[in-house]
Motif scaffolding. Sequence first.
Motif, PDB file in Angstrom:
ATOM      1  N   LYS A 196       3.937  14.175   6.088  1.00 50.70           N
ATOM      2  CA  LYS A 196       2.800  13.457   6.663  1.00 50.70           C
ATOM      3  C   LYS A 196       2.618  12.099   5.986  1.00 50.70           C
ATOM      4  O   LYS A 196       2.205  11.119   6.628  1.00 50.70           O
ATOM      5  N   LEU A 197       2.928  12.029   4.705  1.00 51.37           N
ATOM      6  CA  LEU A 197       2.849  10.747   4.010  1.00 51.37           C
ATOM      7  C   LEU A 197       3.796   9.739   4.653  1.00 51.37           C
ATOM      8  O   LEU A 197       3.437   8.568   4.855  1.00 51.37           O
ATOM      9  N   LEU A 198       5.003  10.186   5.004  1.00 53.03           N
ATOM     10  CA  LEU A 198       5.952   9.306   5.688  1.00 53.03           C
ATOM     11  C   LEU A 198       5.477   8.957   7.085  1.00 53.03           C
ATOM     12  O   LEU A 198       5.533   7.799   7.512  1.00 53.03           O
ATOM     13  N   VAL A 199       5.010   9.983   7.805  1.00 52.42           N
ATOM     14  CA  VAL A 199       4.492   9.750   9.156  1.00 52.42           C
ATOM     15  C   VAL A 199       3.312   8.790   9.119  1.00 52.42           C
ATOM     16  O   VAL A 199       3.218   7.847   9.915  1.00 52.42           O
ATOM     17  N   ASP A 200       2.405   9.029   8.171  1.00 54.94           N
ATOM     18  CA  ASP A 200       1.220   8.172   8.066  1.00 54.94           C
ATOM     19  C   ASP A 200       1.582   6.745   7.672  1.00 54.94           C
ATOM     20  O   ASP A 200       0.864   5.796   8.012  1.00 54.94           O
ATOM     21  N   LEU A 201       2.682   6.582   6.932  1.00 54.22           N
ATOM     22  CA  LEU A 201       3.133   5.241   6.572  1.00 54.22           C
ATOM     23  C   LEU A 201       3.363   4.417   7.836  1.00 54.22           C
ATOM     24  O   LEU A 201       2.853   3.292   7.970  1.00 54.22           O
ATOM     25  N   PHE A 202       4.128   4.981   8.784  1.00 54.36           N
ATOM     26  CA  PHE A 202       4.444   4.248  10.004  1.00 54.36           C
ATOM     27  C   PHE A 202       3.251   4.214  10.971  1.00 54.36           C
ATOM     28  O   PHE A 202       3.033   3.224  11.666  1.00 54.36           O
TER      29      PHE A 202
ATOM     30  N   LYS B 187       0.815  -1.209   0.000  1.00 55.40           N
ATOM     31  CA  LYS B 187       0.000   0.000   0.000  1.00 55.40           C
ATOM     32  C   LYS B 187       0.850   1.260   0.000  1.00 55.40           C
ATOM     33  O   LYS B 187       0.578   2.215  -0.759  1.00 55.40           O
ATOM     34  N   ASN B 188       1.878   1.270   0.811  1.00 55.07           N
ATOM     35  CA  ASN B 188       2.684   2.483   0.908  1.00 55.07           C
ATOM     36  C   ASN B 188       3.597   2.673  -0.291  1.00 55.07           C
ATOM     37  O   ASN B 188       3.852   3.817  -0.703  1.00 55.07           O
ATOM     38  N   LEU B 189       4.071   1.595  -0.882  1.00 57.45           N
ATOM     39  CA  LEU B 189       4.838   1.726  -2.120  1.00 57.45           C
ATOM     40  C   LEU B 189       3.954   2.309  -3.220  1.00 57.45           C
ATOM     41  O   LEU B 189       4.373   3.208  -3.964  1.00 57.45           O
ATOM     42  N   LEU B 190       2.718   1.815  -3.303  1.00 55.04           N
ATOM     43  CA  LEU B 190       1.778   2.353  -4.283  1.00 55.04           C
ATOM     44  C   LEU B 190       1.445   3.813  -3.973  1.00 55.04           C
ATOM     45  O   LEU B 190       1.278   4.631  -4.886  1.00 55.04           O
ATOM     46  N   GLY B 191       1.357   4.140  -2.674  1.00 57.50           N
ATOM     47  CA  GLY B 191       1.074   5.512  -2.284  1.00 57.50           C
ATOM     48  C   GLY B 191       2.153   6.479  -2.739  1.00 57.50           C
ATOM     49  O   GLY B 191       1.860   7.593  -3.207  1.00 57.50           O
ATOM     50  N   PHE B 192       3.408   6.060  -2.635  1.00 61.62           N
ATOM     51  CA  PHE B 192       4.501   6.921  -3.093  1.00 61.62           C
ATOM     52  C   PHE B 192       4.474   7.102  -4.609  1.00 61.62           C
ATOM     53  O   PHE B 192       4.748   8.193  -5.118  1.00 61.62           O
TER      54      PHE B 192
END
Length: 512
Positions: A275-281, A28-33
């Motif tokens: 926030k995208l990084l923060v939200d990832l974790f 999910k997070n790879l796709l998000g980036f």
Amino acid sequence: MPDKKKDISRSQYVVRNTAVTLLTQLVKNLLGFVSRTVFIWVLGKELLGINSLFTEILTVLSFAELGIGNAFVYSLYKPLARRDTDKLASLMRLYAKAYKGIGVLVGVLGLCLLPFLKLLVGDVAVDDSLLYSVFLLFVFNSAVSYFFVYKTSLIVADQQNYVVLIAQEAFHLVQVCAQVAVLLLTGDYVLFMLVNVVCTVGTNAFLAHRADKMYPFLVEKNAKPLSAEERREIANNVKSLVVYKLGSTVLGGTDSIFISAIINVVTVGFYSNYKLLVDLFTSLGSQVVSSITASVGNVNASEGAERKEAVFDGLLCASAWFFGLSAVGLMLLSSDFIRLWVGGDYMLDFASVAAIVGAFYVNNMHHACFVYRNTAGLFVYGKYIPIIASVMNIGLDIALGLWIGLPGIFLATIIARMFTYEIVDPLIIYRRVFGKSVLSYYANYLKYTAIVAAAGAACWAVLRLIPITSWLGFAAGCVAVGSVYCAAFCLLSFKTNGFGVLRGFARRVLKR
């Protein structure tokens, strides 16, 4: 309901849910980036800020849910443990009516915001028709999901969150591929959002159908109404959660709104990358916690105080390990990632990053308390704490935001949380669930924070030896931080009760 579920232990459910969570969150997070990168390239800074602002506004509107979900899920634990399908059918009948009403309410509240939309967004060079069209799609996307989500909650409460995660990630993959294609081929923001709506409806409809197959009683029309006493108990829990949910939503969902109002919407876009990084974790940790919440609910429904406290200690230690590592990584490496990813123009200053990471750590270290509040049914206790915290936060946001800018808005969140949640919630849990003094919790919290700080200092010292001028250097930095942190954390926390609980859990899993 299938009887074979009785043969699956809580440990097996935890491992299964956690493994699927880690895998799906990675994808999910790879796709998000990928999606975010293409969004920035095609649509630019202003629409990135607007997209982030609308997302946060809809998060605030979710207060209409009023904690009904938590109250109902708590009500499901005992009948699920007993496989009482009659009681489950009655609960789900009431749950369905409540959530359909919430969907309508979210839609109405979203429409009521339309006259104030330009005020919230500020002065941007974006056509009004585009703003209103996209916002309406955000509102519809949020509102329609409530018409299905109650069935998904039953699957999660039955310790089978992995079923939900696999389905959600399959649809998310389709969504990201379609949205990237739309951006590259048309550059149309409205069409980008339409894809989001279609995939949201598809995901929820599929999971509702899957729930009907797993729990045939959901499609039966003869479910008996709950007794007056049962409805009264749920109503009392919901009333308590109304206040709690409202305050926590305002506290956790208004940062971008204040950044836009006090600074500007472009800064919201810069912050949204961090926030995208923060939200990832946050999302990864939250999903893992969600995957074990039903198992903790089973413990609280069937075990004694000593076992409950041991599980709590293990959760606190696991939170310090994972969120401490995440905080250290974000503090030391996030700006390097932003620089390599989208360029130095999108980087924030050190003070802002430190405040963002501090707020992240304080918020997520509360997961153990959050899980026990919900799974032990402690809804009526401390219900006004989020209101007090949100009022404090708003006042501090304005004062500190005007005084020191972006760092002040996140410093306000840290102060508000530490003087409310982190004092009161542990006190309630230790008194009501464990029947003992809360001082051991405060001591453990400070101990783990000191361990995280020491491990972070070791990571900083090692990272100074690694030049991060390319993605290869960044990857080496990530490996160094992860290795040094885990080694230091294990060494320093090895003799704590929480680490002992985690060792015991690992041994039980390996024996199976």
